[in-house]
Design a protein around this motif. Structure first.
Motif, PDB file in Angstrom:
ATOM      1  N   PRO A  89       0.832  -1.207   0.000  1.00  0.00           N
ATOM      2  CA  PRO A  89       0.000   0.000   0.000  1.00  0.00           C
ATOM      3  C   PRO A  89       0.861   1.249   0.000  1.00  0.00           C
ATOM      4  N   VAL A  90       0.300   2.363  -0.488  1.00  0.00           N
ATOM      5  CA  VAL A  90       1.119   3.529  -0.807  1.00  0.00           C
ATOM      6  C   VAL A  90       1.857   4.067   0.414  1.00  0.00           C
ATOM      7  N   THR A  91       1.202   4.135   1.579  1.00  0.00           N
ATOM      8  CA  THR A  91       1.889   4.643   2.769  1.00  0.00           C
ATOM      9  C   THR A  91       3.008   3.708   3.198  1.00  0.00           C
ATOM     10  N   ARG A  92       2.733   2.412   3.171  1.00  0.00           N
ATOM     11  CA  ARG A  92       3.767   1.431   3.498  1.00  0.00           C
ATOM     12  C   ARG A  92       4.922   1.505   2.516  1.00  0.00           C
ATOM     13  N   MET A  93       4.606   1.729   1.242  1.00  0.00           N
ATOM     14  CA  MET A  93       5.653   1.800   0.229  1.00  0.00           C
ATOM     15  C   MET A  93       6.565   3.006   0.486  1.00  0.00           C
ATOM     16  N   VAL A  94       5.965   4.169   0.763  1.00  0.00           N
ATOM     17  CA  VAL A  94       6.761   5.368   1.027  1.00  0.00           C
ATOM     18  C   VAL A  94       7.646   5.155   2.249  1.00  0.00           C
ATOM     19  N   ASN A  95       7.095   4.559   3.282  1.00  0.00           N
ATOM     20  CA  ASN A  95       7.889   4.322   4.488  1.00  0.00           C
ATOM     21  C   ASN A  95       8.975   3.280   4.244  1.00  0.00           C
ATOM     22  N   SER A  96       8.698   2.297   3.397  1.00  0.00           N
ATOM     23  CA  SER A  96       9.714   1.297   3.072  1.00  0.00           C
ATOM     24  C   SER A  96      10.878   1.926   2.312  1.00  0.00           C
ATOM     25  N   ILE A  97      10.583   2.832   1.378  1.00  0.00           N
ATOM     26  CA  ILE A  97      11.647   3.528   0.653  1.00  0.00           C
ATOM     27  C   ILE A  97      12.447   4.406   1.615  1.00  0.00           C
ATOM     28  N   ARG A  98      11.750   5.075   2.542  1.00  0.00           N
ATOM     29  CA  ARG A  98      12.455   5.887   3.549  1.00  0.00           C
ATOM     30  C   ARG A  98      13.423   5.037   4.358  1.00  0.00           C
ATOM     31  N   ALA A  99      12.984   3.840   4.766  1.00  0.00           N
ATOM     32  CA  ALA A  99      13.850   2.964   5.553  1.00  0.00           C
ATOM     33  C   ALA A  99      15.064   2.515   4.748  1.00  0.00           C
ATOM     34  N   LYS A 100      14.871   2.248   3.456  1.00  0.00           N
ATOM     35  CA  LYS A 100      15.990   1.830   2.621  1.00  0.00           C
ATOM     36  C   LYS A 100      17.015   2.945   2.477  1.00  0.00           C
ATOM     37  N   ILE A 101      16.544   4.173   2.242  1.00  0.00           N
ATOM     38  CA  ILE A 101      17.465   5.301   2.116  1.00  0.00           C
ATOM     39  C   ILE A 101      18.173   5.553   3.444  1.00  0.00           C
ATOM     40  N   MET A 102      17.444   5.425   4.542  1.00  0.00           N
ATOM     41  CA  MET A 102      18.038   5.639   5.867  1.00  0.00           C
ATOM     42  C   MET A 102      19.179   4.660   6.113  1.00  0.00           C
ATOM     43  N   ARG A 103      18.955   3.381   5.812  1.00  0.00           N
ATOM     44  CA  ARG A 103      20.013   2.382   6.019  1.00  0.00           C
ATOM     45  C   ARG A 103      21.183   2.601   5.071  1.00  0.00           C
ATOM     46  N   GLN A 104      20.894   2.988   3.825  1.00  0.00           N
ATOM     47  CA  GLN A 104      21.966   3.196   2.859  1.00  0.00           C
ATOM     48  C   GLN A 104      22.849   4.372   3.260  1.00  0.00           C
ATOM     49  N   MET A 105      22.239   5.458   3.720  1.00  0.00           N
ATOM     50  CA  MET A 105      23.031   6.623   4.128  1.00  0.00           C
ATOM     51  C   MET A 105      23.863   6.308   5.366  1.00  0.00           C
ATOM     52  N   SER A 106      23.301   5.559   6.290  1.00  0.00           N
ATOM     53  CA  SER A 106      24.067   5.168   7.476  1.00  0.00           C
ATOM     54  C   SER A 106      25.223   4.247   7.101  1.00  0.00           C
ATOM     55  N   LYS A 107      24.978   3.369   6.137  1.00  0.00           N
ATOM     56  CA  LYS A 107      26.021   2.438   5.696  1.00  0.00           C
ATOM     57  C   LYS A 107      27.184   3.175   5.047  1.00  0.00           C
ATOM     58  N   ARG A 108      26.917   4.282   4.390  1.00  0.00           N
ATOM     59  CA  ARG A 108      27.980   5.046   3.740  1.00  0.00           C
ATOM     60  C   ARG A 108      28.613   6.073   4.677  1.00  0.00           C
ATOM     61  N   ARG A 109      27.864   6.498   5.676  1.00  0.00           N
ATOM     62  CA  ARG A 109      28.368   7.515   6.590  1.00  0.00           C
ATOM     63  C   ARG A 109      29.435   6.957   7.523  1.00  0.00           C
ATOM     64  N   ASP A 110      29.205   5.803   8.074  1.00  0.00           N
ATOM     65  CA  ASP A 110      30.091   5.268   9.113  1.00  0.00           C
ATOM     66  C   ASP A 110      31.506   4.981   8.624  1.00  0.00           C
ATOM     67  N   PRO A 111      31.727   4.315   7.482  1.00  0.00           N
ATOM     68  CA  PRO A 111      33.120   4.042   7.066  1.00  0.00           C
ATOM     69  C   PRO A 111      33.918   5.312   6.768  1.00  0.00           C
ATOM     70  N   SER A 112      33.244   6.360   6.318  1.00  0.00           N
ATOM     71  CA  SER A 112      33.987   7.572   5.942  1.00  0.00           C
ATOM     72  C   SER A 112      34.612   8.277   7.146  1.00  0.00           C
ATOM     73  N   GLN A 113      34.172   7.954   8.338  1.00  0.00           N
ATOM     74  CA  GLN A 113      34.741   8.608   9.517  1.00  0.00           C
ATOM     75  C   GLN A 113      36.188   8.200   9.767  1.00  0.00           C
ATOM     76  N   SER A 114      36.600   7.073   9.211  1.00  0.00           N
ATOM     77  CA  SER A 114      37.974   6.593   9.423  1.00  0.00           C
ATOM     78  C   SER A 114      38.919   6.985   8.286  1.00  0.00           C
ATOM     79  N   TRP A 115      38.418   7.688   7.259  1.00  0.00           N
ATOM     80  CA  TRP A 115      39.284   8.103   6.157  1.00  0.00           C
ATOM     81  C   TRP A 115      40.176   9.262   6.613  1.00  0.00           C
ATOM     82  N   THR A 116      41.449   9.177   6.304  1.00  0.00           N
ATOM     83  CA  THR A 116      42.410  10.179   6.773  1.00  0.00           C
ATOM     84  C   THR A 116      42.901  11.108   5.668  1.00  0.00           C
TER      85      THR A 116
END
Length: 611
Positions: free
Chosen positions: A448-475
């Motif tokens: 359903p449309v609300t569930r779909m929008v929230n599912s996409i939000r969750a995917k983007i949230m996890r993807q951004m967190s996955k890319r944010r954390d490793p970059s903290q160790s780049w020197t």
């Protein structure tokens, strides 16, 4: 339970019901230690159940009294004492064990494993009354014993409700579970055969129980929009519906983290549309950045009006100070809407889609000849200069005859050929990012449309967190992958000589020789302008000038990468969601005329895609 026995009891009527048409049947379930008995008496008249009496008998062998409760409507309440002698009016037949003790499935886990805890203690209350007690009573078995008499692959009690009960966990993990997969699982796990319709109904019921109904999901969008603005302050949300009929029309959303990320990522966006697979058949318009930041909208159809509305909302979340480049699949309606909103933006066509279109036009030609022409089109698109392009274009016309001339007439080269394109594509010739996004949300498109929008939000949230954390160790100053790429590019031009013309202009003596302007970041072969990344000629010219190379790759700095993902997308707590109220229904689902036949859930491919 040790065993399950059945006692047949025939009633001797005293008056009006007749001797042959009225009878009672008495069911008894014995506990393995004799501590719990459950009795049920069912009265039948002319073969129809007219009266149902449930007697719950709880016995304690430690000298306690015998307790029985009898109630025609519900089995909840305080247990009251009753003498068992009141049941002595029945003639009780000998006990007959209907289930043999032999079972060939000892190594399997049956549904009865979770049913043994349905009746747990003395004085247990059943909220749903007699219906819940009957359901618990028929499941109150903790040892599976089946013999030859009941070993059958079909059972009329295996309906869609039972299938939904069994498959609900699997559908939660895999929303795209197919009825055929359910049929195979039921056969493999329980040796039962069910029809396709029963499996389909079971999947639909389980999906509705897990994700809600499609019809009320549109009304939940207003609640979801309010909560998004509370937990992700600064997001951009637009919800439109008809003022008279209150039918849903359009919905646009871009989260605060994505809006901030657009400012720091490369100004390159991929536009595409995909259809949703729910019962209301909406379309999803999406703008995807190269660094996976998203803005998307749900509309009723793919037309020029909706594309213009989407681009107008997209303009509110993009930084218009930078030159923008859009890549799409040569959508005719998008071509009409783009100049009305982004006047100075460059619009490029996806080379992969152009190749498919050319294959479609050449579908009646020889396959080898068709493959050669498609390959020549690719070389034509990658040609960096007008001179090289004209050389390849002449060969392309000779090989394709009238077909290639017609194709080029309907496809302006300034939108896809590097020699004529004046924007920056950053090395992207195809809309791979948009296709990846469509594949990424493939399962969410069924929700359903609300569930779909929230599912996409969750995917983007996890993807951004996955890319944010490793970059903290780049020197370093430049991202590791880009730094490695720069090193390889630099080693390629080590042997070239460089002559200086002025502070910014240098000539690189390669074959052929190339002129590089470091101040404007241009090269005579246009590779630097197109890719937004210094090539080997630019690298040796920068080395000769003594300038800092880090200033020429600003979008690839570690600081810019971190800034792209520094803002987080916060979760949306569903506990705050208000229950559905029919009297407070603000947005009605859109009216959809269902075509005959089974709904199609796969995109119809063009002929060129099958070649």
């Amino acid at each position: 339970m040790e065993n399950l026995t059945k006692k047949g009891i025939k009633w001797k009527p005293k008056s009006t019901f007749g001797k042959s048409n009225y009878w009672k049947r008495h069911y008894v379930v014995y506990g393995h230690d004799g501590s719990l008995n459950i009795e049920a008496v069912i009265e039948h008249w002319f073969g129809v159940c007219t009266h149902f009496v449930v007697d719950v008998v709880v016995k304690q062998n430690l000298g306690a009294d015998t307790w029985i409760q009898s109630n025609n409507q519900s089995v909840s309440g305080t247990l009251t004492p009753r003498r068992p002698s009141e049941l002595d009016n029945f003639e009780i037949d000998d006990e007959v064990d209907l289930l043999q003790t032999f079972c060939p499935h000892n190594d399997k886990v049956f549904m009865s494993e979770s049913w043994a805890s349905g009746i747990t203690h003395i004085g247990q209350h059943f909220k749903d009354g007699a219906a819940e007690f009957r359901n618990m009573l028929r499941k109150y078995v903790n040892e599976h014993t089946c013999g030859v008499a009941v070993r059958t692959s079909t059972n009329r009690l295996v309906g869609s409700d039972l299938v939904a009960d069994i498959m609900v966990k699997r559908i939660r993990d895999k929303p795209l579970t197919r009825p055929t997969e359910v049929i195979l699982d039921i056969k493999q796990d329980y040796s039962l055969d069910i029809t396709y319709r029963v499996a389909w109904l079971g999947v639909e019921k389980a999906t509705g129980e897990l994700f809600g109904a499609h019809s009320i999901s549109f009304d939940q969008l207003w609640w979801y929009s309010v909560v998004v603005m509370e937990h992700n302050l600064g997001s951009y949300v637009t919800l439109e519906h008809d003022e008279h009929t209150h039918w849903f029309t359009k919905y646009f959303i871009s989260f605060k983290a994505c809006i901030d990320g657009f400012t720091h990522c490369r100004p390159l966006f991929f536009l595409d549309v995909t259809f949703l697979k729910g019962c209301f058949k909406r379309f999803l318009l999406a703008a995807t950045a190269k660094d996976d930041n998203q803005a998307f909208a749900v509309v009723d159809s793919e037309n020029t009006t909706n594309w213009s509305w989407f681009l107008q909302n997209l303009a509110h979340v993009l930084n218009g100070d930078r030159p923008l480049t859009f890549i799409s699949d040569k959508n005719a309606r998008l071509l009409e809407a783009m100049p009305t909103v982004f006047l100075n933006a460059e619009h490029a066509f996806c080379l992969q889609h152009l190749q498919r279109n050319l294959r479609d036009r050449l579908r009646y030609t020889n396959s080898m000849h068709r493959a050669r022409l498609v390959n020549k089109l690719r070389h034509y698109a990658y040609a960096p200069t007008v001179t090289a392009l004209n050389d390849k274009l002449e060969q392309f016309h000779k090989s394709g005859r009238g077909v290639t001339s017609e194709f080029l007439a309907t496809t302006p080269p300034q939108h896809w050929a590097n020699a004529f394109f004046r924007g920056r594509r950053y090395g992207e010739m195809c809309s791979n990012a948009a296709e990846s996004f469509n594949s990424w949300i493939r399962e969410a498109r069924n929700l359903p449309v609300t569930r779909m929008v929230n599912s996409i939000r969750a995917k983007i949230m996890r993807q951004m967190s996955k890319r944010r954390d490793p970059s903290q160790s780049w020197t370093g100053t430049i991202c590791p992958k880009i730094e490695s790429r720069l090193e390889k590019t630099f080693n390629k031009g080590r042997s070239w000589r460089v002559s200086q013309s002025n502070v910014d202009v240098y000539k690189v003596h390669s074959f052929p020789s190339v002129t590089v302007n470091i101040g404007t970041q241009t090269r005579s072969c246009f590779q630097w302008q197109l890719n937004g990344f210094p090539c080997a000629h630019a690298m040796v010219a920068v080395r000769k000038s003594g300038r800092d190379l880090n200033d020429l790759v600003a979008y690839f700095h570690v600081s810019e990468y971190r800034s792209t993902y520094v803002v987080s997308i916060f979760p949306i707590p569903t506990m705050e969601q208000l229950p559905f109220d029919l009297h407070n229904y603000l947005i009605n689902p859109p009216v959809v005329k269902c075509p005959p036949g089974r709904p199609k859930k796969k995109r119809i491919l063009s002929r060129g895609e099958h070649v």
